[in-house]
Design a protein around this motif. Structure first.
Motif, PDB file in Angstrom:
ATOM      1  N   ASP A 171       5.119  -1.633   5.948  1.00 56.01           N
ATOM      2  CA  ASP A 171       4.699  -1.873   4.568  1.00 56.01           C
ATOM      3  C   ASP A 171       3.277  -2.406   4.429  1.00 56.01           C
ATOM      4  O   ASP A 171       2.637  -2.159   3.407  1.00 56.01           O
ATOM      5  CB  ASP A 171       5.672  -2.857   3.887  1.00 56.01           C
ATOM      6  CG  ASP A 171       6.958  -2.155   3.475  1.00 56.01           C
ATOM      7  OD1 ASP A 171       7.057  -0.929   3.670  1.00 56.01           O
ATOM      8  OD2 ASP A 171       7.868  -2.840   2.959  1.00 56.01           O
ATOM      9  N   LEU A 177       3.275   1.217  -0.054  1.00 58.53           N
ATOM     10  CA  LEU A 177       4.478   0.548   0.453  1.00 58.53           C
ATOM     11  C   LEU A 177       4.390  -0.958   0.251  1.00 58.53           C
ATOM     12  O   LEU A 177       5.374  -1.619  -0.060  1.00 58.53           O
ATOM     13  CB  LEU A 177       4.664   0.865   1.939  1.00 58.53           C
ATOM     14  CG  LEU A 177       4.985   2.325   2.266  1.00 58.53           C
ATOM     15  CD1 LEU A 177       4.920   2.560   3.763  1.00 58.53           C
ATOM     16  CD2 LEU A 177       6.364   2.701   1.743  1.00 58.53           C
ATOM     17  N   GLY A 181       7.118  -3.659  -0.973  1.00 63.49           N
ATOM     18  CA  GLY A 181       7.700  -4.355   0.177  1.00 63.49           C
ATOM     19  C   GLY A 181       8.098  -5.796  -0.103  1.00 63.49           C
ATOM     20  O   GLY A 181       7.793  -6.357  -1.157  1.00 63.49           O
TER      21      GLY A 181
ATOM     22  N   GLN B 267      12.172  -1.482   4.377  1.00 66.23           N
ATOM     23  CA  GLN B 267      10.720  -1.309   4.243  1.00 66.23           C
ATOM     24  C   GLN B 267      10.486  -0.465   2.993  1.00 66.23           C
ATOM     25  O   GLN B 267      11.314   0.390   2.650  1.00 66.23           O
ATOM     26  CB  GLN B 267      10.097  -0.585   5.448  1.00 66.23           C
ATOM     27  CG  GLN B 267       9.984  -1.416   6.708  1.00 66.23           C
ATOM     28  CD  GLN B 267       9.082  -2.625   6.579  1.00 66.23           C
ATOM     29  OE1 GLN B 267       7.867  -2.538   6.611  1.00 66.23           O
ATOM     30  NE2 GLN B 267       9.697  -3.787   6.427  1.00 66.23           N
ATOM     31  N   GLY B 268       9.369  -0.707   2.337  1.00 65.59           N
ATOM     32  CA  GLY B 268       9.046   0.089   1.148  1.00 65.59           C
ATOM     33  C   GLY B 268      10.099  -0.071   0.060  1.00 65.59           C
ATOM     34  O   GLY B 268      10.343   0.858  -0.715  1.00 65.59           O
TER      35      GLY B 268
END
Ligand SMILES: Cc1cc2nc3c(=O)[nH]c(=O)nc-3n(C[C@H](O)[C@H](O)[C@H](O)COP(=O)(O)OP(=O)(O)OC[C@H]3O[C@@H](n4cnc5c(N)ncnc54)[C@H](O)[C@@H]3O)c2cc1C
Lengths: 501, 377
Positions: A171, A177, A181, B267-268
């Motif tokens: 991330d 991201l 995150g 994640q993300g």
């Protein structure tokens, strides 16, 4: 046959011919002296390999198994004595000013003997890149000066680069991201600086570096837009070290946990924050943060590509040595066609991989972060200008805000998006191709060597352990594949979206 | 190993899974620590008695030697389950199995009786063997000379598995008169045996491996003089697939840990397992792992049923499984990101162990060439 304008129009059509064949365009533009400089560095690396790296690397690997908390303090001192921590600091900042692309060849050379030792040297330049690419001329000058002084005094002053967090690895490598995150390193603005809370993990050379480049966020939910980058020094109140990781390979290069507990970082060590970005650009801070990190990775991923080729070469060397010294059915192994073909393939992997990191370097030189320093006139100007000129005329400029403004304008604000895409895309390509080839050659070496390859004293198994890390750090090879698509292939896929599935 | 295809194995499977989980799992990390290859005799002894009582150590040994006389399927099932937890122990069992099979293939009744029915502990029962060596490929082997009543061995033998643990070893050596080598039983406590320290190797650290130097050590021949190659061929043909079973077990462990981790890690803004590229990597691992299971199961069946060309099938499928395993364990580390590279998780160990297993029984390319030689003969 075709009018020049037609030619231009055809070759600039996607995929742009120039972008696809950078070496053809840019090799002739390379200052000749750069090659001489690079030769000098390769010779230096080979001498270091003979005198330091080769005799030490297996012993050090064993030592780190005996004592998982062993730190390579002596090795760092040696590298410092050899002048390795200032080789690529520009003369403008008091260093030796070797051309930046040469670092790849140098690291490949050292990495072909020991990837861990190569990283003990190389990761300092990841820190330097993070610092320089912030374009904060004043802080850069101050800290790089300390590095140079540290070399003179025999007290190594190393830089590390701290972005990975316990809950954010991939991330923090990509702002899209980062925006989604679970970030944990918080920076609160207070009078005269920031108070930082949180921790960073897996920081290469963390325990052995004096300074670290730290990313933290004023709003953890909006990290991509609220990033603060700053320099934190060992000894600052609230900054401490956590555990030293127990890794499979590259064991000589420690990976550390860094903890920040109400750590006050004064404004004078803040590199960028949302406010400072506004002072030179109208672009949103998220875009500038991406540009900054893209610059850092354009350089560091090309270098990790070089590590990968170091691994591929190391494995090839081990297999060749074994084949030269062994017999099958009473005949030297190297007389068999199948052995020759396997070794040829391993050699080809080395050469192929090197071409990919060279392409990334050409992009960096002409379209990316080295574009100013490596322009022919600038290059020669900086190379041959006497030292007093830097000290008396240029250095004071760096302390003024105009120095930072100029650097920020040139590197961040005026950077063309298509050049940013090209450099980051090719660096990602070099990173995953070279590191995959590195692991592939290790596998081939082990298959060729059988039980001899399994013994630590023969070196091959260590390269296999060391090489795996290359596929993980500086963005996993998955992220780098996605980045290549996003940066270079996407124009041919207009419907593509990223990180939205 | 798909026990669904062989129902007889089900009860064994339950026993071995429980044993691996209860007795082996708690010690995996500790046994992977430097200095390697120093087996904790107490743990081995307590484990030994448990698995000996369960009959696993003599799984392919006939009942007359206090074994339970099962075939290669049972052996592979057991090795796979143990390897899923810690492949080092599979190497211990594999090595002991190699020695047993050499002795059995040589019809060396007297030797088998001298060891197995009367062994009091693991040291006496587990017979050392150079499991990573095809003696026919070895540049040098110890020299055997006949001394009227028996033989004496002199020379070096490298990479002897269990060499610093076991009382007995099955050692290949050359006699002056024969073209091929022969196998001998050697007492490793003989004062003419010099042992190196445990070798620092890539993987399978719980299982010790050493080099030995023999100096006029008295030895008992196993079977006929110059028949070593014949016994090794007969043994390795079967035992190749046992090596494949170890790697299939490692793959299963790797896939499981990768799935468990990516189901937890975010994640993300979402679980990592929900990114399609992560799923694709997992899918590739699953394809390889499942295919490997089938390779092992069907190869065992081919061996048990003495199908035409079963020996070729055994080598070919084993080499294929090893290739797949080396790919799977690499992705297995990858899917855990930085954590995959750390000793706190199991993936880095599997990355090392799978390659070590691939090197069992000699050089991979030479096995391939031997296979094609046989096919075209
Ligand atoms: C020894 C070592 C040294 C390091 N040195 C440094 C350092 O000096 N400084 C520093 O800041 N960091 C450093 N790192 C951190 C390194 O950059 C991260 O480990 C890496 O970026 C991966 O992050 P992660 O470990 O959190 O894995 P995760 O991000 O959790 O990834 C887990 C898996 O999920 C996949 N994945 C995650 N998100 C996606 C997505 N969106 N799409 C597809 N796949 C996805 C990954 O590819 C991976 O396979 C180091 C790491 C190691 C192991």
């Amino acid at each position: 046959m075709l009018a020049r304008s037609d030619v231009k129009s055809f070759i600039s059509r996607f995929p742009s011919f120039e972008d696809e064949t950078l070496s053809m365009y840019y090799a002739p533009r390379m200052p000749k002296a750069m090659i001489k400089e690079t030769e000098e560095l390769i010779a230096l690396a080979r001498k270091f390999n003979d005198e330091v790296a080769r005799p030490l690397c297996l012993e050090l690997d064993r030592k780190t198994h005996e004592d998982p908390d062993y730190f390579p303090v002596e090795l760092v001192k040696k590298a410092n004595e050899w002048g390795f921590y200032t080789l690529w600091i520009p003369k403008l900042f008091g260093g030796k000013g070797y051309n930046m692309p040469s670092i790849s060849y140098f690291l490949e050379e050292i990495g072909s003997v020991c990837l861990g030792i190569a990283n003990v040297i190389g990761v300092h330049y990841l820190g330097m890149t993070g610092l320089m690419m912030s374009c904060n001329a004043r802080v850069t000058k101050k800290i790089l000066h300390e590095v140079v002084e540290g070399e003179k005094r025999g007290e190594p002053c190393l830089l590390s680069f701290s972005i990975t967090e316990p809950n954010a690895g991939t991330d923090v490598e990509e702002v899209e991201l980062e925006a989604m995150g679970r970030l944990g390193c918080h920076a609160k603005k207070v009078k005269g600086g920031y108070i930082v809370n949180g921790s960073k993990i897996f920081i290469s050379m963390g325990h052995l570096s004096k300074w670290t480049v730290l990313y933290a966020y004023t709003d953890l939910k909006r990290g991509a837009d609220t990033k603060v980058s700053m320099m934190v020094k060992v000894g600052m109140k609230g900054f401490s070290f956590g555990r030293h990781e127990n890794k499979m390979g590259q064991r000589i290069c420690p990976a550390s946990v860094l903890n920040f507990e109400d750590c006050f970082v004064p404004d004078e060590y803040v590199l960028t924050d949302p406010e400072s970005l506004k002072s030179f650009t109208k672009h949103p801070s998220r875009d500038m943060n991406m540009r900054h990190i893209d610059y850092v990775f354009s350089i560091s991923r090309a270098a990790v590509g070089a590590f990968g080729i170091g691994a591929a070469r190391g494995a090839f060397n081990a297999a060749l040595k074994y084949a030269n010294e062994s017999e099958i059915d009473g005949k030297p192994m190297v007389t068999y066609e199948w052995v020759q073909c396997r070794l040829a393939e391993m050699y080809a992997n080395v050469r192929l991989g090197r071409l990919t990191y060279q392409e990334a370097n050409y992009a960096n030189q002409h379209r990316g972060p080295y574009n100013l320093l490596q322009m022919k006139p600038m290059y020669y100007y900086l190379k041959y200008m006497p030292l007093w000129f830097f000290n008396i005329i240029l250095a004071p400029l760096l302390n003024r805000s105009i120095g930072t403004w100029l650097m920020s304008k040139w590197y961040l604000d005026w950077q063309k998006p298509e050049d940013q895409s090209l450099t980051t895309g090719l660096a990602s390509m070099a990173k995953f191709c070279c590191t995959d080839l590195g692991v592939k050659n290790c596998q081939m070496a082990l298959e060729l060597m059988g039980k001899a390859g399994l013994r630590q004293e023969n070196g091959a198994e260590k390269i296999l352990r060391d090489a795996k890390l290359l596929q993980i750090y500086e963005g996993t090879n998955q992220l780098n594949r996605i980045n290549l698509f996003k940066s270079i292939i996407a124009p041919a896929a207009p419907k593509a979206t990223f990180f939205e599935e | 190993m798909l026990t669904a295809l062989n129902k007889d194995l089900k009860p064994f499977e339950e026993l071995i899974t429980k044993f691996s989980k209860d007795e082996l799992k708690p010690h995996v990390e500790e046994h992977d620590r430097y200095p390697f290859g120093t087996l904790d005799t107490n743990i081995i002894e307590s484990g030994f008695h448990r698995i000996y009582d369960l009959g696993f150590l003599g799984i392919m040994l006939p009942e007359k030697y206090a074994g339970i006389g099962q075939g290669i399927s049972a052996m592979c099932m057991m090795l796979g389950h143990v390897a899923e937890v810690d492949a080092s122990y599979s190497l211990i069992i594999f090595t002991s199995g190699m020695s047993q099979q050499i002795i059995l293939n040589a019809d060396a009744d007297g030797i088998a009786e001298k060891i197995y029915p009367i062994a009091k502990n693991a040291q006496e029962y587990l017979v050392a063997f150079p499991s990573f060596t095809d003696p026919g490929q070895a540049a040098a082997l110890p020299q055997a000379s006949s001394s009227g009543t028996g033989y004496t061995l002199t020379g070096k033998l490298d990479y002897l598995v269990l060499g610093n643990f076991s009382k007995w070893a099955v050692i290949p050596a050359r006699t002056t008169d024969s073209k091929s080598y022969s196998f001998f039983l050697v007492d490793l406590n003989d004062k003419g045996v010099r042992k190196s320290n445990a070798i620092f190797s890539l993987g399978l650290h719980a299982c010790p491996i050493i080099d030995i130097t023999l100096n006029g050590v008295s030895a008992q021949i196993i079977g006929g003089e110059g028949k070593g190659e014949k016994y090794f061929e007969a043994t390795s043909r079967i035992m190749h697939v046992a090596a494949a079973a170890i790697n299939a077990g490692i793959m299963r462990g790797s896939l499981k840990e990768a799935i468990d981790y990516t189901k937890e890690r975010e994640q993300g803004g979402k679980l990592v397992i929900n990114w399609s590229e992560v799923r694709m990597l997992l899918a590739n691992m699953a394809v390889k792992s499942k295919a490997a299971e089938l390779c092992v199961t069907q190869t065992c069946k081919a061996i048990d049923e003495k199908l035409k060309d079963w020996g070729q099938i055994s080598i070919a499928s084993t080499l294929h499984v090893h290739d797949l395993a080396c790919e799977v364990v690499t992705d297995g580390v990858q899917l855990l990101g930085g954590n995959g590279y750390m000793k706190d998780y199991g993936q880095e160990k599997r990355y090392r162990d799978a390659r070590q297993v691939q090197a069992l029984l000699g050089l991979v390319p030479l096995k391939k060439l031997a296979l094609i030689k046989e096919i075209i003969a």
